[in-house]
Design an enzyme around this catalytic site. Structure first.
Site, PDB file in Angstrom:
ATOM      1  N   TYR A 161       1.048 -16.319  -1.812  1.00 43.36           N
ATOM      2  CA  TYR A 161       1.292 -17.624  -2.470  1.00 43.36           C
ATOM      3  C   TYR A 161       2.620 -17.936  -2.947  1.00 43.36           C
ATOM      4  O   TYR A 161       3.119 -18.938  -3.131  1.00 43.36           O
ATOM      5  CB  TYR A 161       0.092 -17.950  -3.387  1.00 43.36           C
ATOM      6  CG  TYR A 161      -0.983 -18.502  -3.159  1.00 43.36           C
ATOM      7  CD1 TYR A 161      -2.030 -17.926  -2.225  1.00 43.36           C
ATOM      8  CD2 TYR A 161      -1.346 -20.007  -3.441  1.00 43.36           C
ATOM      9  CE1 TYR A 161      -3.160 -18.651  -1.932  1.00 43.36           C
ATOM     10  CE2 TYR A 161      -2.490 -20.599  -3.146  1.00 43.36           C
ATOM     11  CZ  TYR A 161      -3.327 -19.931  -2.377  1.00 43.36           C
ATOM     12  OH  TYR A 161      -4.573 -20.470  -1.996  1.00 43.36           O
ATOM     13  N   LYS A 231      -8.662  -6.151  -2.269  1.00 45.65           N
ATOM     14  CA  LYS A 231      -9.174  -5.497  -1.007  1.00 45.65           C
ATOM     15  C   LYS A 231      -8.042  -4.369  -1.027  1.00 45.65           C
ATOM     16  O   LYS A 231      -7.440  -4.222   0.000  1.00 45.65           O
ATOM     17  CB  LYS A 231      -8.517  -6.729  -0.142  1.00 45.65           C
ATOM     18  CG  LYS A 231      -9.100  -6.396   1.129  1.00 45.65           C
ATOM     19  CD  LYS A 231     -10.472  -6.429   1.597  1.00 45.65           C
ATOM     20  CE  LYS A 231     -10.877  -6.109   3.059  1.00 45.65           C
ATOM     21  NZ  LYS A 231     -12.378  -5.881   3.222  1.00 45.65           N
ATOM     22  N   ASP A 285     -14.694  -8.720  -0.118  1.00 45.10           N
ATOM     23  CA  ASP A 285     -15.501  -9.197   0.785  1.00 45.10           C
ATOM     24  C   ASP A 285     -16.821  -8.919   0.325  1.00 45.10           C
ATOM     25  O   ASP A 285     -17.645  -9.661   0.419  1.00 45.10           O
ATOM     26  CB  ASP A 285     -15.149  -8.579   2.234  1.00 45.10           C
ATOM     27  CG  ASP A 285     -14.795  -7.053   2.217  1.00 45.10           C
ATOM     28  OD1 ASP A 285     -14.466  -6.627   1.111  1.00 45.10           O
ATOM     29  OD2 ASP A 285     -15.053  -6.512   3.358  1.00 45.10           O
ATOM     30  N   ASP A 309      -8.935 -17.940  -5.355  1.00 49.64           N
ATOM     31  CA  ASP A 309      -9.147 -19.133  -4.539  1.00 49.64           C
ATOM     32  C   ASP A 309     -10.337 -19.152  -3.947  1.00 49.64           C
ATOM     33  O   ASP A 309     -11.188 -20.144  -4.011  1.00 49.64           O
ATOM     34  CB  ASP A 309      -7.857 -19.493  -3.501  1.00 49.64           C
ATOM     35  CG  ASP A 309      -7.611 -21.134  -3.673  1.00 49.64           C
ATOM     36  OD1 ASP A 309      -8.107 -21.981  -4.390  1.00 49.64           O
ATOM     37  OD2 ASP A 309      -6.658 -21.611  -2.845  1.00 49.64           O
TER      38      ASP A 309
END
Ligand code: NAP
Length: 422
Positions: A161, A231, A285, A309
């Site tokens: 971002y 992740k 995930d 987000d």
């Protein structure tokens, strides 16, 4: 103090919030603070005034007064100043320390960069906090929505971002490709032909200060755990490093107050010491599944910008969706409350959408100011209204026998309940 404003008026009544100790996140909050507000684009014109009305009622019912200072950004910024994010607006939020904003539109692909991201970066609102809890009467796609009570701490200034990216076809993107392939040796990694490239910075400074905020919150609010969501199995040197830095903070800075999940099993057979916060980590995930399947086992989540987000929206879906989900950005001794939802342009100006997310974002702002009684009143009044079946279109379509109210009617019903409950 002492900014000059070009086109906005500082209210003549009201007292500015002053900083006592920036590092200790300490402000001196008067009973009549001046608070800047951006109504926002699209449905901001509907939910902004509705939230103001409810927050005014809660402040008055607890013996206080908010002196609003209307400032502009996005469409209203262009109308007033011919600029998306006028200096007056940035300076007002900087100077008055506590503010609230509605959503701002960001064009996809071409056009200007996100004004939300620009505001968060310029004023260093480094942690975006999104609590997800269920209110009685709110319809949910899950059978036990009451189990959802998580607070996501989302790092707000870096990750993909950060805005370090280059458009396909530009000289810059070809320079970056050349550097990556020729100098860094990734010669088989980027496909031939047009490509866009972005950079994902995750720093020790940015990660640790966000994770500290999450742990401090867990300790202050009697929460059981902080989960580092990453992740890192794939993005080892960014997301994996975030988790490592998180464990460093947990192990080095909090003494007995914080224990890692590994230590808990190695040394205590899974039994946490009384009042200690457990720090663990989950792969992102998997976490999107866990928030559905093991909802009551998670408490506070600390994660990077993009994961935060996604995960907070997934949590929000369980407690009524975007019309309900509140949020706020925090820096050191500053707060900018804002709902999770966007500007939903197709509903703009129709007096139709749900203002609850903006109202409950205001609740976060009140609590940040130490006005917990007013914040609780806001929550209770919203809950009372919804559980009586008085709801906007988004919830009415899911409730049998609900009464469909316009945005303004819903706000008035909440204000009535503020008066009744005070
Ligand atoms: P969105 O504006 O959040 O709207 C998506 C859908 O969510 C709406 O169509 C509506 O669903 C539901 N929704 C959102 N707010 C609601 C409310 N208050 N009450 C009831 N339902 C609500 O997302 P988007 O369409 O992806 O984004 C639109 C623009 O907003 C984009 O320019 C985006 O960049 C911007 N955005 C800004 C912020 C921010 O300012 N912080 C955050 C996110 C997005 P149904 O139609 O199914 O009822």
């Amino acid at each position: 103090m002492g900014y000059e404003y070009d086109k906005v008026e500082v209210p003549s009544d009201g007292t500015p919030i002053e900083v006592v100790d920036e590092d200790a996140d300490e402000l001196d909050i008067p009973d009549d603070p001046i608070i800047p507000i951006i109504h926002g684009d699209g449905i901001g014109q509907d939910v902004g005034p509705a939230a103001q009305q409810v927050l005014d009622a809660a402040a008055a019912a607890t013996g206080r007064e908010i002196n609003w200072m209307r400032v502009f950004a996005g469409e209203s910024g262009r109308e007033q100043y011919d600029e998306n994010l006028p200096e007056d607006t940035v300076n007002a939020i900087d100077e008055f320390r506590v503010a609230i904003k509605g959503p701002l539109t960001t064009p996809v692909g071409a056009g200007f960069r996100s004004l939300n991201v620009a505001l968060r970066q310029t004023l260093d609102f480094y942690s975006n906090v999104r609590p997800t809890y269920h209110l009685d009467g709110v319809p949910s796609p899950v059978s036990n929505p009451g189990q959802m009570d998580m607070v996501t701490f989302r790092e707000n200034t870096e990750d993909v971002y950060a805005g370090i990216e280059w458009e396909e076809g530009t000289e810059e993107v070809e320079q970056v490709r050349e550097f990556v392939e020729d100098e860094m040796g990734f010669d088989q990694t980027i496909h031939d032909g047009p490509v866009g490239i972005g950079v994902k910075p995750i720093s020790e400074f940015g990660s640790k200060r966000l994770i500290r905020k999450a742990i401090d919150y867990a300790l202050e609010n009697d929460r059981d755990s902080v989960t580092l969501v990453h992740k890192g199995n794939i993005m080892k040197f960014t997301e994996g490093q975030f988790a490592d830095w998180g464990y460093e903070v947990a192990e080095e800075e909090y003494g007995d107050e914080v224990i890692t999940e590994d230590t808990l099993w190695e040394e205590r057979d899974g039994e946490p010491p009384e009042d200690a916060v457990v720090v663990n980590d989950r792969i992102a995930d998997n976490m999107l599944q866990q928030v559905l399947t093991r909802t009551d086992q998670y408490d506070v989540l600390a994660t990077m910008n993009l994961n935060g987000d996604y995960i907070s929206d997934a949590c929000g879906a369980q407690i009524g969706g975007l019309g309900i989900a509140p949020g706020a950005n925090f820096g050191d001794a500053r707060c900018l409350a804002e709902p999770v939802h966007g500007s939903a342009p197709k509903y703009a100006g129709q007096d139709k959408v749900n203002p609850t997310a903006m109202i409950l974002s205001g609740r976060l702002m009140l609590e940040y100011m130490g006005w917990d009684d007013a914040g609780q009143l806001v929550r209770d009044a919203v809950e009372e209204t919804i559980s009586a079946g008085k709801v906007t279109y988004d919830l009415e379509r899911q409730i049998e026998g609900g009464e469909k109210l316009a945005t303004s009617e819903f706000a008035e019903a909440v204000v009535d309940n503020v008066h009744d409950l005070a």
